[in-house]
Design a protein around this motif. Structure first.
Motif, mmCIF file in Angstrom:
data_model
loop_
_atom_site.group_PDB
_atom_site.id
_atom_site.type_symbol
_atom_site.label_atom_id
_atom_site.label_comp_id
_atom_site.label_asym_id
_atom_site.label_seq_id
_atom_site.Cartn_x
_atom_site.Cartn_y
_atom_site.Cartn_z
ATOM 1 N N PHE A 24 -39.420 97.094 6.502
ATOM 2 C CA PHE A 24 -38.909 96.310 5.369
ATOM 3 C C PHE A 24 -40.023 95.992 4.364
ATOM 4 O O PHE A 24 -41.158 95.720 4.740
ATOM 5 C CB PHE A 24 -38.317 94.979 5.876
ATOM 6 N N ARG A 25 -39.661 95.996 3.110
ATOM 7 C CA ARG A 25 -40.583 95.559 2.064
ATOM 8 C C ARG A 25 -39.756 94.935 0.950
ATOM 9 O O ARG A 25 -38.537 95.174 0.847
ATOM 10 C CB ARG A 25 -41.388 96.732 1.514
ATOM 11 N N LEU A 26 -40.411 94.134 0.128
ATOM 12 C CA LEU A 26 -39.703 93.564 -1.014
ATOM 13 C C LEU A 26 -39.659 94.619 -2.106
ATOM 14 O O LEU A 26 -40.670 95.231 -2.442
ATOM 15 C CB LEU A 26 -40.404 92.288 -1.511
ATOM 16 N N GLY A 27 -38.487 94.841 -2.665
ATOM 17 C CA GLY A 27 -38.340 95.822 -3.719
ATOM 18 C C GLY A 27 -38.906 95.294 -5.030
ATOM 19 O O GLY A 27 -39.109 94.090 -5.197
ATOM 20 N N GLU A 28 -39.152 96.178 -5.955
ATOM 21 C CA GLU A 28 -39.706 95.768 -7.250
ATOM 22 C C GLU A 28 -38.749 94.858 -7.994
ATOM 23 O O GLU A 28 -39.171 94.050 -8.827
ATOM 24 C CB GLU A 28 -40.034 97.002 -8.097
ATOM 25 N N ASP A 29 -37.469 94.979 -7.686
ATOM 26 C CA ASP A 29 -36.472 94.131 -8.358
ATOM 27 C C ASP A 29 -36.226 92.819 -7.615
ATOM 28 O O ASP A 29 -35.373 92.041 -8.009
ATOM 29 C CB ASP A 29 -35.161 94.904 -8.530
ATOM 30 N N GLY A 30 -36.963 92.575 -6.536
ATOM 31 C CA GLY A 30 -36.850 91.289 -5.842
ATOM 32 C C GLY A 30 -36.394 91.360 -4.408
ATOM 33 O O GLY A 30 -37.170 91.089 -3.492
ATOM 34 N N PRO A 31 -35.133 91.696 -4.168
ATOM 35 C CA PRO A 31 -34.626 91.719 -2.795
ATOM 36 C C PRO A 31 -35.350 92.732 -1.913
ATOM 37 O O PRO A 31 -35.938 93.701 -2.420
ATOM 38 C CB PRO A 31 -33.153 92.116 -2.958
ATOM 39 N N ALA A 32 -35.292 92.478 -0.613
ATOM 40 C CA ALA A 32 -35.930 93.389 0.342
ATOM 41 C C ALA A 32 -35.195 94.722 0.377
ATOM 42 O O ALA A 32 -34.007 94.809 0.042
ATOM 43 C CB ALA A 32 -35.937 92.755 1.728
ATOM 44 N N GLU A 33 -35.934 95.756 0.786
ATOM 45 C CA GLU A 33 -35.343 97.081 0.931
ATOM 46 C C GLU A 33 -35.921 97.741 2.173
ATOM 47 O O GLU A 33 -36.980 97.359 2.671
ATOM 48 C CB GLU A 33 -35.619 97.934 -0.314
ATOM 49 N N VAL A 34 -35.200 98.730 2.657
ATOM 50 C CA VAL A 34 -35.646 99.500 3.814
ATOM 51 C C VAL A 34 -36.490 100.659 3.298
ATOM 52 O O VAL A 34 -36.071 101.405 2.425
ATOM 53 C CB VAL A 34 -34.435 100.040 4.610
ATOM 54 N N HIS A 35 -37.683 100.795 3.843
ATOM 55 C CA HIS A 35 -38.539 101.888 3.373
ATOM 56 C C HIS A 35 -39.061 102.746 4.505
ATOM 57 O O HIS A 35 -39.800 103.710 4.278
ATOM 58 C CB HIS A 35 -39.706 101.331 2.550
ATOM 59 N N GLY A 36 -38.665 102.404 5.735
ATOM 60 C CA GLY A 36 -39.154 103.195 6.865
ATOM 61 C C GLY A 36 -38.116 103.319 7.951
ATOM 62 O O GLY A 36 -37.163 102.549 8.028
ATOM 63 N N GLU A 37 -38.318 104.294 8.775
ATOM 64 C CA GLU A 37 -37.398 104.556 9.878
ATOM 65 C C GLU A 37 -37.646 103.561 11.018
ATOM 66 O O GLU A 37 -38.783 103.164 11.264
ATOM 67 C CB GLU A 37 -37.647 105.973 10.384
ATOM 68 N N VAL A 38 -36.566 103.155 11.688
ATOM 69 C CA VAL A 38 -36.704 102.286 12.859
ATOM 70 C C VAL A 38 -36.911 103.178 14.077
ATOM 71 O O VAL A 38 -35.962 103.625 14.716
ATOM 72 C CB VAL A 38 -35.471 101.381 13.046
ATOM 73 N N THR A 39 -38.160 103.458 14.361
ATOM 74 C CA THR A 39 -38.487 104.274 15.529
ATOM 75 C C THR A 39 -38.320 103.420 16.790
ATOM 76 O O THR A 39 -38.167 102.199 16.714
ATOM 77 C CB THR A 39 -39.947 104.751 15.449
ATOM 78 N N ASP A 40 -38.370 104.064 17.932
ATOM 79 C CA ASP A 40 -38.242 103.324 19.191
ATOM 80 C C ASP A 40 -39.275 102.210 19.286
ATOM 81 O O ASP A 40 -38.991 101.115 19.770
ATOM 82 C CB ASP A 40 -38.401 104.271 20.381
ATOM 83 N N GLU A 41 -40.476 102.478 18.796
ATOM 84 C CA GLU A 41 -41.547 101.484 18.869
ATOM 85 C C GLU A 41 -41.241 100.267 17.995
ATOM 86 O O GLU A 41 -41.764 99.177 18.223
ATOM 87 C CB GLU A 41 -42.882 102.101 18.418
ATOM 88 N N LEU A 42 -40.420 100.462 16.966
ATOM 89 C CA LEU A 42 -40.162 99.371 16.012
ATOM 90 C C LEU A 42 -38.843 98.647 16.259
ATOM 91 O O LEU A 42 -38.513 97.697 15.541
ATOM 92 C CB LEU A 42 -40.179 99.929 14.578
ATOM 93 N N ARG A 43 -38.121 99.077 17.256
ATOM 94 C CA ARG A 43 -36.801 98.466 17.500
ATOM 95 C C ARG A 43 -36.901 96.963 17.714
ATOM 96 O O ARG A 43 -36.101 96.189 17.173
ATOM 97 C CB ARG A 43 -36.141 99.094 18.735
ATOM 98 N N GLN A 44 -37.883 96.554 18.487
ATOM 99 C CA GLN A 44 -37.982 95.140 18.821
ATOM 100 C C GLN A 44 -38.313 94.301 17.584
ATOM 101 O O GLN A 44 -37.693 93.261 17.332
ATOM 102 C CB GLN A 44 -39.033 94.929 19.910
ATOM 103 N N SER A 45 -39.286 94.729 16.798
ATOM 104 C CA SER A 45 -39.653 93.914 15.638
ATOM 105 C C SER A 45 -38.574 93.983 14.566
ATOM 106 O O SER A 45 -38.325 92.999 13.861
ATOM 107 C CB SER A 45 -41.022 94.314 15.089
ATOM 108 N N ALA A 46 -37.884 95.123 14.437
ATOM 109 C CA ALA A 46 -36.783 95.198 13.467
ATOM 110 C C ALA A 46 -35.642 94.276 13.892
ATOM 111 O O ALA A 46 -35.033 93.600 13.047
ATOM 112 C CB ALA A 46 -36.287 96.639 13.351
ATOM 113 N N SER A 47 -35.381 94.208 15.195
ATOM 114 C CA SER A 47 -34.339 93.309 15.692
ATOM 115 C C SER A 47 -34.728 91.850 15.467
ATOM 116 O O SER A 47 -33.893 91.014 15.116
ATOM 117 C CB SER A 47 -34.102 93.544 17.182
#
Ligand code: SF4
Length: 62
Positions: A24-47
């Protein structure tokens, strides 16, 4: 796993970008946007980001 954000209702608090900046990152227009894949390693922090979003606009799909 795929992440999505209801950007219209995001309040741009930045919490998800602090918990899981790989996905996740903040988009240039303000709201957050998804910019990366949720790999197995990132499942926990994305959740964790989803669970802590104050307005519950983050969705994770298998
Ligand atoms: S935690 Fe929720 S409200 Fe805050 S920036 Fe992320 S998606 Fe938006």
């Amino acid at each position: 796993m795929k992440a999505s954000i209801d950007r219209e209702n995001c309040i741009s608090c930045g919490l998800c970008t602090e918990i899981c900046p790989e996905v996740f990152r903040l988009g240039e227009d303000g709201p957050a946007e998804v910019h990366g894949e949720v790999t197995d390693e990132l499942r926990q922090s994305a959740s964790e980001a989803r669970d802590n979003c104050p307005v519950s606009v983050i969705s994770l799909d298998e």
